[in-house]
Design a protein around this motif. Structure first.
Motif, PDB file in Angstrom:
ATOM      1  N   ASP A  58      25.455 -58.615  50.743  1.00  0.00           N
ATOM      2  CA  ASP A  58      25.042 -57.574  49.794  1.00  0.00           C
ATOM      3  C   ASP A  58      25.867 -57.705  48.517  1.00  0.00           C
ATOM      4  O   ASP A  58      27.062 -58.041  48.556  1.00  0.00           O
ATOM      5  CB  ASP A  58      25.244 -56.174  50.372  1.00  0.00           C
ATOM      6  N   ILE A  59      25.214 -57.442  47.395  1.00  0.00           N
ATOM      7  CA  ILE A  59      25.846 -57.518  46.075  1.00  0.00           C
ATOM      8  C   ILE A  59      25.659 -56.186  45.367  1.00  0.00           C
ATOM      9  O   ILE A  59      24.555 -55.628  45.360  1.00  0.00           O
ATOM     10  CB  ILE A  59      25.213 -58.648  45.231  1.00  0.00           C
ATOM     11  N   ILE A 104      28.159 -59.084  38.554  1.00  0.00           N
ATOM     12  CA  ILE A 104      28.431 -58.712  39.941  1.00  0.00           C
ATOM     13  C   ILE A 104      29.753 -57.945  39.980  1.00  0.00           C
ATOM     14  O   ILE A 104      30.779 -58.429  39.495  1.00  0.00           O
ATOM     15  CB  ILE A 104      28.525 -59.961  40.843  1.00  0.00           C
ATOM     16  N   ILE A 157      30.906 -57.981  46.202  1.00  0.00           N
ATOM     17  CA  ILE A 157      30.060 -58.763  47.106  1.00  0.00           C
ATOM     18  C   ILE A 157      30.689 -58.740  48.493  1.00  0.00           C
ATOM     19  O   ILE A 157      31.923 -58.707  48.626  1.00  0.00           O
ATOM     20  CB  ILE A 157      29.883 -60.207  46.591  1.00  0.00           C
ATOM     21  N   TRP A 209      29.912 -60.190  52.742  1.00  0.00           N
ATOM     22  CA  TRP A 209      29.040 -60.897  53.689  1.00  0.00           C
ATOM     23  C   TRP A 209      29.683 -60.909  55.059  1.00  0.00           C
ATOM     24  O   TRP A 209      30.895 -60.744  55.206  1.00  0.00           O
ATOM     25  CB  TRP A 209      28.723 -62.303  53.209  1.00  0.00           C
ATOM     26  N   CYS A 238      19.325 -60.670  53.502  1.00  0.00           N
ATOM     27  CA  CYS A 238      19.600 -59.647  52.499  1.00  0.00           C
ATOM     28  C   CYS A 238      18.462 -58.634  52.478  1.00  0.00           C
ATOM     29  O   CYS A 238      17.391 -58.891  53.039  1.00  0.00           O
ATOM     30  CB  CYS A 238      19.793 -60.265  51.114  1.00  0.00           C
ATOM     31  N   ASP A 249      19.554 -60.030  45.273  1.00  0.00           N
ATOM     32  CA  ASP A 249      20.729 -60.771  45.748  1.00  0.00           C
ATOM     33  C   ASP A 249      20.599 -62.275  45.510  1.00  0.00           C
ATOM     34  O   ASP A 249      21.535 -62.917  45.035  1.00  0.00           O
ATOM     35  CB  ASP A 249      20.951 -60.486  47.239  1.00  0.00           C
ATOM     36  N   TRP A 250      19.440 -62.834  45.834  1.00  0.00           N
ATOM     37  CA  TRP A 250      19.261 -64.268  45.629  1.00  0.00           C
ATOM     38  C   TRP A 250      19.233 -64.593  44.146  1.00  0.00           C
ATOM     39  O   TRP A 250      19.719 -65.633  43.703  1.00  0.00           O
ATOM     40  CB  TRP A 250      17.993 -64.739  46.335  1.00  0.00           C
ATOM     41  N   ALA A 296      29.203 -52.529  49.172  1.00  0.00           N
ATOM     42  CA  ALA A 296      28.730 -53.865  49.533  1.00  0.00           C
ATOM     43  C   ALA A 296      28.991 -54.207  50.998  1.00  0.00           C
ATOM     44  O   ALA A 296      28.114 -54.749  51.679  1.00  0.00           O
ATOM     45  CB  ALA A 296      29.387 -54.907  48.615  1.00  0.00           C
TER      46      ALA A 296
END
Length: 213
Positions: A31-32, A44, A47, A49, A113, A119-120, A181
């Motif tokens: 997640d961002i 950003i 972030i 993960w 995501c 996000d991408w 995030a």
């Protein structure tokens, strides 16, 4: 020619890996949080993960980073939406080191995501800005999966029924405080597992699971 052959080999290797039962692959839920919605215009802010080896989420390996960008940062709506304040950026991470770490985490994994467009899109900008490849095996969008599932069942779908919280509720997952995030990355990972296990098909491959979104 050598580079072209290597790309072809990588493409073939990804296809072969996606033919495995989905539980045999590794996933990275991400997640961002950013200053705005446009990957080309906004920054950003944070972030996070976390790796998933079905059926387990590897919380011990979770990563969370904030970025001050080396300047007086414009938080935009962040203090009211993301809960971030300027104090949160005192110990900010180095972007290049962090994104290099993420690049390694995504290698041979499927990225997960909630809203791929956001996000991408930001990660593609990271590739350009830092010359760091982001090459997951594929991207699984929990929002797109849920939208397609609801459309099949009900037809038209209301936008507010596709938020991360609303999607989780339909699978009986608990409410979390959203727009942080790390919390959202974990919440997205849990939603992904609930969606994947809800598909009642024997020997479901990762490729078939991705096509169901």
């Amino acid at each position: 020619m050598g580079s072209w052959l290597q790309q072809l080999a990588n493409w073939y290797d990804r296809r072969q890996q996606l033919k495995q039962p989905w539980q045999q692959l590794r996933y990275v839920a991400l997640d961002i949080e950013s200053t705005g919605l446009s990957p080309t215009k906004h920054d950003i802010l944070s972030i996070a993960w976390v790796s998933i080896h079905p059926p387990a989420i590897q919380l011990g390996n979770a990563q969370y980073h904030v970025f001050a960008h080396g300047q007086e940062i414009d938080l935009g709506q962040s203090p009211t939406i993301h809960g971030l304040t300027k104090d949160d950026f005192v110990h900010s991470s180095d972007p290049k080191q962090t994104f290099a770490m993420l690049s390694r985490a995504l290698n041979d994994a499927v990225m997960v995501c909630h809203h791929k467009g956001m996000d991408w899109g930001f990660l593609k900008q990271v590739e350009k800005a830092y010359d760091i490849p982001m090459k997951p095996l594929a991207v699984f969008d929990t929002l797109a999966f849920e939208k397609k599932r609801l459309e099949k069942a009900k037809g038209a779908v209301r936008k507010d029924s596709l938020t991360l919280s609303a999607c989780r509720k339909r699978y009986g997952l608990p409410d979390y405080s959203s727009h942080h995030a790390l919390t959202d990355a974990i919440a997205c990972g849990e939603l992904f597992l609930a969606q994947a296990y809800s598909v009642n098909e024997n020997e479901l491959t990762a490729k078939h699971l991705l096509l169901k979104k």
